[in-house]
Design a protein around this motif. Structure first.
Motif, mmCIF file in Angstrom:
data_model
loop_
_atom_site.group_PDB
_atom_site.id
_atom_site.type_symbol
_atom_site.label_atom_id
_atom_site.label_comp_id
_atom_site.label_asym_id
_atom_site.label_seq_id
_atom_site.Cartn_x
_atom_site.Cartn_y
_atom_site.Cartn_z
ATOM 1 N N VAL A 178 0.836 -1.206 0.000
ATOM 2 C CA VAL A 178 0.000 0.000 0.000
ATOM 3 C C VAL A 178 0.874 1.260 0.000
ATOM 4 O O VAL A 178 0.580 2.231 -0.702
ATOM 5 N N LEU A 179 1.948 1.234 0.762
ATOM 6 C CA LEU A 179 2.868 2.377 0.789
ATOM 7 C C LEU A 179 3.436 2.641 -0.600
ATOM 8 O O LEU A 179 3.552 3.793 -1.038
ATOM 9 N N GLY A 180 3.777 1.582 -1.328
ATOM 10 C CA GLY A 180 4.294 1.734 -2.687
ATOM 11 C C GLY A 180 3.276 2.376 -3.618
ATOM 12 O O GLY A 180 3.624 3.214 -4.462
ATOM 13 N N ILE A 181 1.997 2.015 -3.469
ATOM 14 C CA ILE A 181 0.937 2.610 -4.286
ATOM 15 C C ILE A 181 0.834 4.105 -4.032
ATOM 16 O O ILE A 181 0.778 4.924 -4.964
ATOM 17 N N VAL A 182 0.812 4.504 -2.763
ATOM 18 C CA VAL A 182 0.676 5.923 -2.407
ATOM 19 C C VAL A 182 1.878 6.724 -2.903
ATOM 20 O O VAL A 182 1.726 7.812 -3.486
ATOM 21 N N LEU A 183 3.080 6.197 -2.704
ATOM 22 C CA LEU A 183 4.296 6.920 -3.105
ATOM 23 C C LEU A 183 4.333 7.136 -4.619
ATOM 24 O O LEU A 183 4.635 8.240 -5.090
ATOM 25 N N PHE A 184 4.015 6.095 -5.402
ATOM 26 C CA PHE A 184 4.072 6.260 -6.856
ATOM 27 C C PHE A 184 2.981 7.210 -7.341
ATOM 28 O O PHE A 184 3.227 8.035 -8.235
ATOM 29 N N SER A 185 1.769 7.105 -6.786
ATOM 30 C CA SER A 185 0.683 7.979 -7.238
ATOM 31 C C SER A 185 1.013 9.442 -6.996
ATOM 32 O O SER A 185 0.710 10.303 -7.830
ATOM 33 N N LEU A 186 1.666 9.736 -5.873
ATOM 34 C CA LEU A 186 2.056 11.125 -5.574
ATOM 35 C C LEU A 186 3.173 11.575 -6.509
ATOM 36 O O LEU A 186 3.114 12.687 -7.070
ATOM 37 N N LEU A 187 4.182 10.745 -6.704
ATOM 38 C CA LEU A 187 5.301 11.100 -7.582
ATOM 39 C C LEU A 187 4.817 11.306 -9.010
ATOM 40 O O LEU A 187 5.222 12.269 -9.685
ATOM 41 N N PHE A 188 3.935 10.438 -9.502
ATOM 42 C CA PHE A 188 3.429 10.533 -10.862
ATOM 43 C C PHE A 188 2.598 11.799 -11.045
ATOM 44 O O PHE A 188 2.670 12.469 -12.087
ATOM 45 N N TRP B 148 2.010 -2.204 -9.314
ATOM 46 C CA TRP B 148 0.556 -2.196 -9.489
ATOM 47 C C TRP B 148 0.058 -0.795 -9.833
ATOM 48 O O TRP B 148 -0.817 -0.629 -10.707
ATOM 49 N N CYS B 149 0.588 0.221 -9.162
ATOM 50 C CA CYS B 149 0.099 1.591 -9.391
ATOM 51 C C CYS B 149 0.497 2.117 -10.766
ATOM 52 O O CYS B 149 -0.216 2.937 -11.338
ATOM 53 N N ILE B 150 1.612 1.654 -11.304
ATOM 54 C CA ILE B 150 1.950 1.996 -12.696
ATOM 55 C C ILE B 150 0.828 1.498 -13.606
ATOM 56 O O ILE B 150 0.353 2.214 -14.493
ATOM 57 N N GLY B 151 0.396 0.273 -13.370
ATOM 58 C CA GLY B 151 -0.699 -0.275 -14.166
ATOM 59 C C GLY B 151 -1.976 0.513 -14.018
ATOM 60 O O GLY B 151 -2.650 0.822 -15.006
ATOM 61 N N MET B 152 -2.333 0.871 -12.785
ATOM 62 C CA MET B 152 -3.555 1.636 -12.543
ATOM 63 C C MET B 152 -3.489 3.000 -13.216
ATOM 64 O O MET B 152 -4.443 3.438 -13.870
ATOM 65 N N SER B 153 -2.371 3.684 -13.068
ATOM 66 C CA SER B 153 -2.219 5.016 -13.659
ATOM 67 C C SER B 153 -2.314 4.964 -15.173
ATOM 68 O O SER B 153 -2.987 5.798 -15.800
ATOM 69 N N PHE B 154 -1.668 3.977 -15.789
ATOM 70 C CA PHE B 154 -1.700 3.859 -17.238
ATOM 71 C C PHE B 154 -3.098 3.486 -17.727
ATOM 72 O O PHE B 154 -3.539 3.944 -18.784
ATOM 73 N N SER B 155 -3.800 2.654 -16.958
ATOM 74 C CA SER B 155 -5.163 2.273 -17.339
ATOM 75 C C SER B 155 -6.094 3.480 -17.313
ATOM 76 O O SER B 155 -6.907 3.677 -18.234
ATOM 77 N N ILE B 156 -5.985 4.276 -16.273
ATOM 78 C CA ILE B 156 -6.827 5.474 -16.159
ATOM 79 C C ILE B 156 -6.516 6.453 -17.284
ATOM 80 O O ILE B 156 -7.428 7.039 -17.897
ATOM 81 N N LEU B 157 -5.241 6.651 -17.602
ATOM 82 C CA LEU B 157 -4.879 7.552 -18.698
ATOM 83 C C LEU B 157 -5.420 7.037 -20.029
ATOM 84 O O LEU B 157 -5.878 7.809 -20.869
ATOM 85 N N ALA B 158 -5.388 5.719 -20.222
ATOM 86 C CA ALA B 158 -5.863 5.123 -21.477
ATOM 87 C C ALA B 158 -7.375 5.228 -21.628
ATOM 88 O O ALA B 158 -7.895 5.227 -22.747
ATOM 89 N N SER B 159 -8.097 5.343 -20.512
ATOM 90 C CA SER B 159 -9.563 5.364 -20.571
ATOM 91 C C SER B 159 -10.103 6.572 -21.321
ATOM 92 O O SER B 159 -11.238 6.565 -21.796
#
Length: 331
Positions: free
Chosen positions: A45-55, A261-272
């Motif tokens: 979960v910490l990895g998800i939060v850190l990447f989402s903020l950095l991105f 996982w968050c890389i995947g989520m971010s890319f999926s949302i951008l692709a939508s």
């Protein structure tokens, strides 16, 4: 902020999502063998939060299109903030159950059953909200994936019968995880302005939505995972003392898993934006094929399976691939 301009690039981003979502669970297997999933999950979960903020602070704040992250966050309506956070809460409930199912039944079972079911529900729910794409091709692909799920569940049943294991708990957790997982994406999608190049007052950019989504995961984890630590599905209870006594490698594996996982989520949302939420989510959940291959080929989760199981697994993978091809063609 960075915005995808073409459907082709959107499909490429969805394929990256597929590999990210299908591969992150390997980090759980690469942690120490005695590192419980409840402890692994805090770092994830910490990895998800850190990447989402950095991105959000980088790609979400560069260029001329859309609206930069901090400005977007400051103008967001409470309803849209809550929608993204709720998506995170639903996802977290589902994903904790999925990780438990991986522990009990393996990647090659938990993903095809849990994520396959999530794909079916997610495509239907997101298509109802935003009917983008050819419905015949889209739901034809979904139907093939349903058949693949049934084949995989039957293969696991045969393996468990031979090994005199009871598959019920792992399968039930995967099914419940899939039911919840199919619902979270629509809340994140609904919080955003539909055309990423043209911001709407009160609505969120994709970067802000994913960041708030990650905060929903983090906040709910203090309830969901804390309860599981005291009353685990299997094994003795664990404590925060156990977490802080873990090795650096185990902690690092969890953080890397969350980032992947968050890389995947971010890319999926951008692709939508160009693919539509139903296709973007459905194609990303092709992660099932990737995870099944990891489980079957690398981790040998079906080693020693009875005759006929290998054919079922090959048919499952073929149906998944054809189904995903139909989902891509739907746009």
């Amino acid at each position: 902020m960075f915005i995808i301009e073409t459907y082709t690039l959107a499909v490429i981003f969805c394929v990256i999502t597929m590999f990210a979502w299908g591969s992150w669970a390997n980090t759980q297997k690469l942690a120490a063998k005695d590192w419980r999933f409840e402890l692994f999950y805090w770092d994830y979960v910490l990895g998800i939060v850190l990447f989402s903020l950095l991105f959000a602070l980088t790609a979400g704040s560069m260029g001329e299109g859309g609206r930069p992250f901090l400005e977007d966050l400051s103008q967001a309506d409470n309803d849209n903030i809550w929608s993204a956070v709720l998506g995170g809460i639903l996802f977290n409930a589902a994903n904790i159950l999925l990780v438990a199912a991986i522990t009990l039944a393996g990647m090659s079972v938990a993903f095809p059953v849990g994520i396959g079911l999530a794909l079916v529900i997610g495509v239907i729910v997101n298509y109802i909200d935003a009917p983008v794409g050819n419905s015949t091709l889209l739901f034809g692909g979904v139907a093939l994936i349903v058949l693949a799920i049934l084949l995989n569940a039957n293969a696991y049943r045969k393996l468990s019968a031979q090994q005199q294991k009871v598959p019920t708990k792992g399968l039930v957790l995967a099914v419940v995880a899939g039911l919840l997982m199919g619902l979270f994406y629509k809340y994140v999608a609904n919080s955003m302005f539909p055309d990423f190049a043209n911001p709407i007052v009160g609505k969120l950019s994709p970067y802000t939505a994913v960041f708030l989504f990650s905060l929903g995961i983090l906040a709910s984890n203090f309830i969901f995972n804390a309860v599981l630590m005291k009353k685990p599905f299997e094994g003795a209870p664990v404590s925060f003392k156990d977490y802080f006594s873990g090795s650096s490698k185990s902690h690092l594996m969890g953080i890397i898993g969350g980032i992947i996982w968050c890389i995947g989520m971010s890319f999926s949302i951008l692709a939508s934006d160009k693919a539509g939420p139903a296709i973007s989510y459905g194609l990303g959940q092709g992660a099932t094929v990737v995870a099944a291959l990891w489980g079957i080929v690398v981790w040998k989760e079906f080693k020693g399976a009875p005759k006929g199981v290998g054919g079922m697994l090959n048919a499952m993978l073929l149906l998944y691939i054809i189904g995903l091809g139909l989902i891509i063609a739907a746009r």
